[in-house]
Motif scaffolding. Sequence first.
Motif, PDB file in Angstrom:
ATOM      1  N   ALA A 222      49.442  50.153   3.686  1.00  0.00           N
ATOM      2  CA  ALA A 222      50.626  50.339   2.730  1.00  0.00           C
ATOM      3  C   ALA A 222      51.925  50.161   3.200  1.00  0.00           C
ATOM      4  N   ARG A 223      52.156  50.262   4.526  1.00  0.00           N
ATOM      5  CA  ARG A 223      53.351  50.035   5.178  1.00  0.00           C
ATOM      6  C   ARG A 223      53.463  48.534   5.367  1.00  0.00           C
ATOM      7  N   ALA A 224      52.473  47.877   5.623  1.00  0.00           N
ATOM      8  CA  ALA A 224      52.719  46.630   5.724  1.00  0.00           C
ATOM      9  C   ALA A 224      52.911  45.765   4.306  1.00  0.00           C
ATOM     10  N   GLN A 225      52.479  46.632   3.343  1.00  0.00           N
ATOM     11  CA  GLN A 225      53.021  45.781   1.922  1.00  0.00           C
ATOM     12  C   GLN A 225      54.381  46.286   1.636  1.00  0.00           C
ATOM     13  N   GLY A 226      55.018  47.175   2.530  1.00  0.00           N
ATOM     14  CA  GLY A 226      56.331  47.323   2.314  1.00  0.00           C
ATOM     15  C   GLY A 226      56.906  48.727   1.920  1.00  0.00           C
ATOM     16  N   ALA A 227      55.702  49.723   1.665  1.00  0.00           N
ATOM     17  CA  ALA A 227      56.033  51.087   1.292  1.00  0.00           C
ATOM     18  C   ALA A 227      56.548  51.762   2.415  1.00  0.00           C
ATOM     19  N   ARG A 228      57.381  52.519   2.148  1.00  0.00           N
ATOM     20  CA  ARG A 228      58.586  53.033   3.169  1.00  0.00           C
ATOM     21  C   ARG A 228      58.424  54.613   3.138  1.00  0.00           C
ATOM     22  N   THR A 229      58.828  55.177   2.028  1.00  0.00           N
ATOM     23  CA  THR A 229      59.107  56.497   1.807  1.00  0.00           C
ATOM     24  C   THR A 229      57.357  57.123   1.791  1.00  0.00           C
ATOM     25  N   PRO A 230      57.343  58.419   2.191  1.00  0.00           N
ATOM     26  CA  PRO A 230      56.090  58.924   1.983  1.00  0.00           C
ATOM     27  C   PRO A 230      55.642  59.227   0.517  1.00  0.00           C
ATOM     28  N   ARG A 231      56.396  59.203  -0.499  1.00  0.00           N
ATOM     29  CA  ARG A 231      56.259  58.940  -2.056  1.00  0.00           C
ATOM     30  C   ARG A 231      55.682  57.801  -2.283  1.00  0.00           C
ATOM     31  N   GLU A 232      56.318  56.657  -1.621  1.00  0.00           N
ATOM     32  CA  GLU A 232      55.995  55.236  -1.826  1.00  0.00           C
ATOM     33  C   GLU A 232      54.434  55.013  -1.278  1.00  0.00           C
ATOM     34  N   ILE A 233      54.255  55.481  -0.220  1.00  0.00           N
ATOM     35  CA  ILE A 233      52.856  55.366   0.151  1.00  0.00           C
ATOM     36  C   ILE A 233      51.891  56.248  -0.412  1.00  0.00           C
ATOM     37  N   VAL A 234      52.048  57.343  -1.053  1.00  0.00           N
ATOM     38  CA  VAL A 234      51.157  58.256  -1.626  1.00  0.00           C
ATOM     39  C   VAL A 234      50.699  57.408  -2.899  1.00  0.00           C
ATOM     40  N   LYS A 235      51.903  56.703  -3.557  1.00  0.00           N
ATOM     41  CA  LYS A 235      51.307  55.971  -4.971  1.00  0.00           C
ATOM     42  C   LYS A 235      50.482  55.069  -4.692  1.00  0.00           C
ATOM     43  N   ILE A 236      50.535  54.556  -3.514  1.00  0.00           N
ATOM     44  CA  ILE A 236      49.441  53.258  -3.082  1.00  0.00           C
ATOM     45  C   ILE A 236      47.996  53.853  -2.690  1.00  0.00           C
ATOM     46  N   VAL A 237      48.250  54.753  -1.654  1.00  0.00           N
ATOM     47  CA  VAL A 237      46.794  55.447  -0.797  1.00  0.00           C
ATOM     48  C   VAL A 237      46.202  56.058  -1.546  1.00  0.00           C
ATOM     49  N   TYR A 238      47.024  57.029  -2.470  1.00  0.00           N
ATOM     50  CA  TYR A 238      46.283  58.176  -3.279  1.00  0.00           C
ATOM     51  C   TYR A 238      46.198  57.841  -4.553  1.00  0.00           C
ATOM     52  N   ALA A 239      46.402  56.734  -5.037  1.00  0.00           N
ATOM     53  CA  ALA A 239      46.344  56.226  -6.400  1.00  0.00           C
ATOM     54  C   ALA A 239      45.224  56.840  -7.253  1.00  0.00           C
ATOM     55  N   ASP A 240      44.043  57.029  -6.346  1.00  0.00           N
ATOM     56  CA  ASP A 240      42.761  57.486  -7.229  1.00  0.00           C
ATOM     57  C   ASP A 240      42.743  59.082  -7.017  1.00  0.00           C
ATOM     58  N   VAL A 241      43.509  59.561  -6.656  1.00  0.00           N
ATOM     59  CA  VAL A 241      43.606  61.058  -6.522  1.00  0.00           C
ATOM     60  C   VAL A 241      44.567  61.613  -7.609  1.00  0.00           C
ATOM     61  N   ASP A 242      43.702  62.826  -8.214  1.00  0.00           N
ATOM     62  CA  ASP A 242      44.596  63.557  -9.331  1.00  0.00           C
ATOM     63  C   ASP A 242      46.155  63.884  -8.836  1.00  0.00           C
ATOM     64  N   ARG A 243      47.003  63.528  -9.842  1.00  0.00           N
ATOM     65  CA  ARG A 243      48.297  63.817  -9.540  1.00  0.00           C
ATOM     66  C   ARG A 243      48.947  65.147  -9.088  1.00  0.00           C
ATOM     67  N   SER A 244      48.214  66.016  -9.580  1.00  0.00           N
ATOM     68  CA  SER A 244      48.603  67.572  -9.174  1.00  0.00           C
ATOM     69  C   SER A 244      48.314  67.462  -7.641  1.00  0.00           C
ATOM     70  N   LEU A 245      47.644  66.767  -6.952  1.00  0.00           N
ATOM     71  CA  LEU A 245      47.476  67.036  -5.579  1.00  0.00           C
ATOM     72  C   LEU A 245      48.408  65.995  -4.842  1.00  0.00           C
ATOM     73  N   TRP A 246      49.394  65.187  -5.510  1.00  0.00           N
ATOM     74  CA  TRP A 246      50.240  64.454  -4.784  1.00  0.00           C
ATOM     75  C   TRP A 246      51.176  65.059  -3.989  1.00  0.00           C
ATOM     76  N   PRO A 247      51.821  66.103  -4.075  1.00  0.00           N
ATOM     77  CA  PRO A 247      52.734  66.686  -3.302  1.00  0.00           C
ATOM     78  C   PRO A 247      52.127  67.249  -2.280  1.00  0.00           C
ATOM     79  N   ALA A 248      50.579  67.796  -2.220  1.00  0.00           N
ATOM     80  CA  ALA A 248      49.750  68.110  -0.864  1.00  0.00           C
ATOM     81  C   ALA A 248      49.591  66.579  -0.240  1.00  0.00           C
TER      82      ALA A 248
END
Length: 263
Positions: A222-248
């Motif tokens: 994800a970083r290699a694709q340009g994601a920088r902040t934790p939030r940007e990384i979550v959107k890519i890596v945890y795309a398949d995970v329920d959004r209620s779990l994104w803060p965790a």
Amino acid sequence: MSGLHIPIGTPDGSRTEHAENLLAPNPSAMTLDGTNTWVIGAGDEVIVVDPGPDDQAHLSRVRDRLGERRVTTILLTHGHFDHSGGARRFARMVDAPVRALDPRHRLGDEGLGDGDVVTVGGLEIHVYGTPGHSFDSLCFWLPADRAMLTGDTVLGRGTTIIARDGGLADYLRSLDRLRAAAESLDAQALLPGHGPVLPDPIGALDGYIAHRRERLDQIRAARAQGARTPREIVKIVYADVDRSLWPAAEMSVVAQLDYLDSP
Ligand SMILES: [Zn+2]
């Protein structure tokens, strides 16, 4: 909610020969079915592991389940509120001390740490220091049942998070240590802090270790694709995970970035 409605098919009542789970009624995305309160013992003495949240109905149910058996000690797998919140109230109800790694959660003189052996009614419980999910996480090996109580270090379903008071480097070491212990001790079951009993300890731990390596690879990608902040990384890596779990998940990503960026 403090009702005692326990849905069918939950881990409530799951057990090994000397350990029984009484499920606390605090289900959520983070706690799965709720917190598992483990009662361990032989004869007329028991130890209670993780009384759970401060829920009078649950604590009364645990006490009533004991019948004439006496609680010698309350142990905590770690200090997070869903495991420890009811410990003081329960300690008063059954007149027993609370032992935990973190002194803030103890009641009485005795601490708890790696290498300790706690006995109850002729049974031994061996303490393993397994920091990572939290700094104060412990696992408890019950040789009589060849079972390891894992707290939140390994859950009965899904994967655990690295909390703000934990760390990924520690966590990976703890998983490796548990894997080695499960093999050398011929463990037959993991008894988690949430979710059902795991009957294949080595398989479960291998799955956890592989999952962590995979997530780290995904974060590098994800970083290699340009994601920088934790939030940007979550959107890519945890795309398949329920959004209620994104803060965790974001907390987990922070822990993984710390790990990847530490020298
Ligand atoms: Zn928990």
